[in-house]
Scaffold this motif. Structure first.
Motif, PDB file in Angstrom:
ATOM      1  N   VAL A   1       0.821  -1.221   0.000  1.00 35.49           N
ATOM      2  CA  VAL A   1       0.000   0.000   0.000  1.00 35.49           C
ATOM      3  C   VAL A   1       0.851   1.267   0.000  1.00 35.49           C
TER       4      VAL A   1
ATOM      5  N   ARG B   1      -8.165  -0.687   0.867  1.00 35.09           N
ATOM      6  CA  ARG B   1      -8.880   0.478   1.434  1.00 35.09           C
ATOM      7  C   ARG B   1     -10.372   0.169   1.580  1.00 35.09           C
TER       8      ARG B   1
ATOM      9  N   VAL C   1      -2.783   0.480   5.889  1.00 34.15           N
ATOM     10  CA  VAL C   1      -3.883   1.357   5.467  1.00 34.15           C
ATOM     11  C   VAL C   1      -4.573   1.984   6.681  1.00 34.15           C
TER      12      VAL C   1
END
Length: 199
Positions: free
Chosen positions: A35, A48, A87
């Motif tokens: 990410v 996400r 995330v």
């Protein structure tokens, strides 16, 4: 044919919520956080979406412990655990990832040589404090505790009250605790850990 080929096949199974689908990618073998290295990829966007959908299971913000598991090894559970943690940390939450697979420790997040001599296994026998085993990642607010040296009794260590004490202490310091558990189809350790999880 025992393969699942579409989301609709999963949704036909009664009462099973689908939180997300992470597509395969040629970049998934990269070391470190996908990410961060590939912030605009389909995989990152899928993670996400997973983070957002998890919020619906945590309306009052009280569920802090998330366990990630799989049936057998090699299905991507550690990849999901690591990148979900990344995330969550990018959304200004304090996150810690625990590698609970003490039988097959992973060399992730540039843990360094000290990760082989101390970690979850030495915390649970009170040889080290969790603070001594903590590794700061390259992402702000995202910490990691490696599994440590291989113990002869990983299942028993996770059944012991020390594991519950560790989680309670971490809940005071972190918004989310992510448990990267061993594969539940192979050993019982993962099931022991998942009993302590909120999600």
């Amino acid at each position: 044919n025992n393969r699942i080929t579409s989301l609709s096949e999963i949704e036909r199974i009664d009462g099973l919520p689908v939180l997300g689908i992470v597509p395969s990618s040629k970049y998934l073998d990269d070391v470190g956080l996908h990410v961060i290295g590939h912030p605009k990829s389909m995989v990152t966007e899928a993670i996400r979406t997973l983070r957002t959908n998890l919020d619906f299971f945590n309306v009052q913000g009280r569920k802090k412990v998330i366990a990630i598991s799989s049936t057998v090894s090699g299905e991507g559970k550690s990849f999901i655990a690591m990148n979900l943690g990344g995330v969550l940390a990018l959304s200004k939450k304090k996150v810690i990832l625990l590698d609970l697979d003490m039988r097959k420790p992973k060399n992730v997040l540039d843990a360094g040589p000290e990760s082989k001599s101390r970690g979850i296994s030495t915390v649970l026998i009170r040889k080290n404090s969790w603070q001594e085993c903590l590794i700061k990642t390259s992402v702000e607010n995202f910490d990691f505790i490696p599994s440590g040296p291989h113990p002869p009794n990983p299942s028993e260590l996770l059944m012991h009250s020390e594991f519950e004490v560790l989680l309670e202490e971490l809940k005071q310091q972190y918004d989310y605790i992510i448990l990267d558990t061993p594969p539940v189809g192979l050993v019982t350790d993962g099931i022991m850990a998942m009993k302590r999880a909120d999600i």
